[in-house]
Design a protein around this motif. Structure first.
Motif, PDB file in Angstrom:
ATOM      1  N   ALA A 195     -44.760 -87.408 -47.979  1.00  0.00           N
ATOM      2  CA  ALA A 195     -44.438 -88.114 -46.853  1.00  0.00           C
ATOM      3  C   ALA A 195     -42.905 -87.857 -46.304  1.00  0.00           C
ATOM      4  N   GLU A 196     -42.024 -87.944 -47.517  1.00  0.00           N
ATOM      5  CA  GLU A 196     -40.713 -87.790 -47.247  1.00  0.00           C
ATOM      6  C   GLU A 196     -40.192 -86.351 -46.549  1.00  0.00           C
ATOM      7  N   ALA A 197     -41.053 -85.465 -47.064  1.00  0.00           N
ATOM      8  CA  ALA A 197     -41.056 -84.166 -46.703  1.00  0.00           C
ATOM      9  C   ALA A 197     -41.427 -83.953 -45.404  1.00  0.00           C
ATOM     10  N   LEU A 198     -42.353 -84.404 -44.937  1.00  0.00           N
ATOM     11  CA  LEU A 198     -43.263 -84.296 -43.752  1.00  0.00           C
ATOM     12  C   LEU A 198     -42.507 -85.007 -42.600  1.00  0.00           C
ATOM     13  N   ALA A 199     -41.948 -86.093 -42.722  1.00  0.00           N
ATOM     14  CA  ALA A 199     -41.293 -87.023 -41.938  1.00  0.00           C
ATOM     15  C   ALA A 199     -40.424 -86.352 -40.830  1.00  0.00           C
ATOM     16  N   PRO A 200     -39.351 -85.564 -41.280  1.00  0.00           N
ATOM     17  CA  PRO A 200     -38.548 -84.839 -40.587  1.00  0.00           C
ATOM     18  C   PRO A 200     -39.246 -83.896 -39.449  1.00  0.00           C
ATOM     19  N   LYS A 201     -40.194 -83.316 -39.853  1.00  0.00           N
ATOM     20  CA  LYS A 201     -40.973 -82.368 -38.879  1.00  0.00           C
ATOM     21  C   LYS A 201     -41.904 -83.123 -37.984  1.00  0.00           C
ATOM     22  N   LEU A 202     -42.478 -84.251 -38.318  1.00  0.00           N
ATOM     23  CA  LEU A 202     -43.122 -85.197 -37.429  1.00  0.00           C
ATOM     24  C   LEU A 202     -42.096 -85.642 -36.176  1.00  0.00           C
ATOM     25  N   ALA A 203     -41.141 -86.067 -36.761  1.00  0.00           N
ATOM     26  CA  ALA A 203     -39.947 -86.306 -35.756  1.00  0.00           C
ATOM     27  C   ALA A 203     -39.692 -85.138 -34.655  1.00  0.00           C
ATOM     28  N   GLU A 204     -39.728 -84.008 -35.261  1.00  0.00           N
ATOM     29  CA  GLU A 204     -39.303 -83.034 -34.596  1.00  0.00           C
ATOM     30  C   GLU A 204     -40.575 -82.532 -33.401  1.00  0.00           C
ATOM     31  N   TRP A 205     -41.462 -82.552 -33.799  1.00  0.00           N
ATOM     32  CA  TRP A 205     -42.905 -82.416 -33.187  1.00  0.00           C
ATOM     33  C   TRP A 205     -43.101 -83.479 -31.904  1.00  0.00           C
ATOM     34  N   THR A 206     -42.917 -84.544 -32.485  1.00  0.00           N
ATOM     35  CA  THR A 206     -43.363 -85.754 -31.435  1.00  0.00           C
ATOM     36  C   THR A 206     -42.249 -86.382 -30.596  1.00  0.00           C
ATOM     37  N   GLY A 207     -41.142 -86.056 -31.163  1.00  0.00           N
ATOM     38  CA  GLY A 207     -39.890 -86.568 -30.426  1.00  0.00           C
ATOM     39  C   GLY A 207     -39.658 -88.464 -30.808  1.00  0.00           C
ATOM     40  N   ALA A 208     -40.442 -88.732 -31.693  1.00  0.00           N
ATOM     41  CA  ALA A 208     -40.619 -90.146 -32.030  1.00  0.00           C
ATOM     42  C   ALA A 208     -39.597 -90.112 -33.343  1.00  0.00           C
ATOM     43  N   ARG A 209     -39.101 -91.542 -33.857  1.00  0.00           N
ATOM     44  CA  ARG A 209     -38.278 -91.735 -34.738  1.00  0.00           C
ATOM     45  C   ARG A 209     -39.029 -92.082 -35.956  1.00  0.00           C
TER      46      ARG A 209
END
Ligand SMILES: CC(C)(COP(=O)([O-])OP(=O)([O-])OC[C@H]1O[C@@H](n2cnc3c(N)ncnc32)[C@H](O)[C@@H]1OP(=O)([O-])[O-])[C@@H](O)C(=O)NCCC(=O)NCCSC(=O)C[C@@](C)(O)CC(=O)[O-]
Ligand SMILES: NC(=O)C1=CN([C@@H]2O[C@H](COP(=O)(O)OP(=O)(O)OC[C@H]3O[C@@H](n4cnc5c(N)ncnc54)[C@H](OP(=O)(O)O)[C@@H]3O)[C@@H](O)[C@H]2O)C=CC1
Length: 425
Positions: A195-209
């Motif tokens: 989850a910690e490895a994935l979170a920055p990518k999710l932020a990048e892809w979605t624009g959400a924090r």
């Protein structure tokens, strides 16, 4: 607050356990006997304790007893239980003995899938964010599996994605669940790292924090189930059966009773979880959340009557236990207990634990529906009361037996019996 009672002990965590104990003893005003007891309690274990937890000064021995008579999926199994409560182990022995004629416990399990949650904030379009996450499924799989190649080698790894929009007091949030097969591990560290490895990518892809990244203890993808049939003559006849069913229906309808009924189930569950070095808090949190999944806190178990009039019990609950991580692998008592259980997979361990929970529930329900809990429980508790009033050696049995004979297990009475015993009257 004066220095003598201050909770600030500078550098306590950098001291050796002995030096720590001295510092705490000074601060708390412990006498030499208390310090010696704390040292004795950790004899041979203090190094391990110091590695397992912070600021270790001692260890606390919880009794380990063996539940007999258990048959789980056609195989006899001896079950180590770590508990401080009297009559818990006896109740499992008793319940398991009474369903041996019908083959004991039959179990099933869903497979070891855990979920980690990633919280996405500040999006004005949470539904849009939800779909954007789904579109990255394959990249998400790669990131998660890349975080734990060993888990993948053992046949585990990323399995699926769930994305929910949750209404909160500050508006909607998009919550991503990564579903991960954690094989023989409980899996908290594995899924948290993913989850910690994935979170920055999710932020990048979605624009959400992204904010929280942590596993969910409501492990509803990792449930184990057990069922058993208790023949009428092993229960005590149709009236006892019907009264046990009424007791169950009471628990299923009333949260005040359900909390106690479920505490009884957890007497068995937590004792095996602890004996195998697994995380009791994780299991307890998951169990109670699962019991309230309909929005109403209910009985964890279900009780019915079969076509022949026998009593049938079943229990399904989250069971996120492992053989690999946490204290399981490094605690010698947990390792010996696993050897007694003869389990080679986390799946088999989970099934046995749920069977023990069901047995425990049968024991308590039968006692409650017949003699009441005090007869069996207090008879076994009498020795604790004797110890509490200072009985030693042969005095312990003498005081406990007298309490049982009088049918009242009370501390003032125990004190009185001990005083008279010592005076020879
Ligand atoms: C205590 C018993 C088992 C007596 O039950 P009993 O029927 O009087 O026992 P028995 O002397 O006839 O022996 C029958 C079998 O029970 C076992 N057994 C019997 N005694 C022992 C012992 N000392 N050590 C180990 N095993 C024992 C043993 O297997 C024995 O067979 P055997 O091996 O002799 O052929 C019964 O009354 C019982 O199950 N009571 C329930 C106890 C219980 O649930 N305790 C939990 C603490 S209370 C609580 O925290 C939860 C609760 C109750 O509030 C939950 C709720 O409300 O739902
Ligand atoms: N909310 C909660 O419940 C939380 C609980 N915890 C704690 O986490 C601990 C459990 O974490 P857990 O992840 O299970 O433990 P570990 O991280 O210690 O062990 C799991 C790791 O062991 C390796 N491994 C080796 N063999 C196997 C196998 N056969 N099956 C699966 N994995 C294998 C894997 O890869 P690799 O070696 O690459 O890691 C896997 O990730 C407990 O102590 C719990 O108290 C922590 C945080 C939160």
């Amino acid at each position: 607050m004066s220095d003598a009672t201050s909770s600030r002990i500078e550098g306590l965590h950098k001291m050796t356990p002995d030096a720590r104990l001295e510092a705490v003893a000074r601060q708390a005003g412990l006498d030499n006997e208390m310090v010696a007891n704390l040292k004795d309690a950790a004899k041979g274990h203090i190094e391990l304790a110091d590695r397992l937890v912070e600021n270790a000064v001692s260890a606390m021995a919880i009794p380990v007893g063996i539940a007999t008579n258990m048959i789980v999926d056609g195989r006899d199994v001896l079950v180590p239980m770590a508990t401080e409560e009297s009559s818990v182990i006896a109740a499992v022995c008793n319940a398991a003995k009474r369903c041996r004629p019908t083959g004991g416990f039959v179990t099933s399990a869903s497979g070891p899938v855990m979920a980690a949650q990633i919280q996405l904030l500040s999006a004005s379009d949470p539904e849009n964010v939800r779909l954007k996450v789904f579109e990255r499924m394959e990249e998400i799989r790669e990131i998660c599996d890349g975080t734990d190649p060993l888990l993948v080698k053992f046949g585990g790894g990323f399995r699926d994605l769930e994305v929910r929009v949750v209404e909160t007091a500050e508006g909607p949030m998009t919550i991503v669940h990564i579903l991960v097969d954690t094989r023989d591990a409980m899996g908290a560290n594995a899924v948290n790292s993913m989850a910690e490895a994935l979170a920055p990518k999710l932020a990048e892809w979605t624009g959400a924090r992204t904010l929280l990244r942590i596993l969910s203890n409501l492990a509803d993808r990792r449930v184990a189930r057990a069922r058993a049939v208790w023949p009428l003559d092993e229960i005590g006849g149709p009236q006892v059966r019907d009264d046990m069913l009424s007791a169950y229906r009471f628990a299923d309808a009333d949260p005040y009773r359900a909390a106690t009924h479920n505490k009884g189930i957890m007497n068995g569950v937590s004792a095996v979880v602890l004996a195998t070095g697994n995380d009791t808090r994780a299991i307890e949190a998951g169990a109670h959340a699962y019991a309230a999944r309909d929005g109403h806190y209910r009985s964890m178990s279900r009780w019915e009557m079969d076509a022949d009039g026998n009593l049938v019990g079943s229990l399904e609950m989250p069971m996120a236990v492992g053989l690999i991580g946490g204290a399981t692998k490094i605690h010698p008592t947990a390792q010996a207990n696993l050897k007694v259980l003869g389990v080679e997979t986390a799946d088999r361990l989970a099934r046995i634990i749920v069977a023990v929970g069901l047995a425990q529930n049968f024991g308590a329900l039968r006692a409650l529906a017949t003699t009441g809990i005090q007869k069996g429980h207090m008879a076994l508790h009498a020795q604790n009361v004797a110890l509490m009033v200072g009985a030693v050696g042969e005095e312990i049995d003498a005081v406990a037996n007298e309490l049982k004979a009088r049918g009242v297990v009370r501390q003032d009475l125990a004190e009185d019996i001990l005083t008279k015993l010592r005076a020879g009257t």
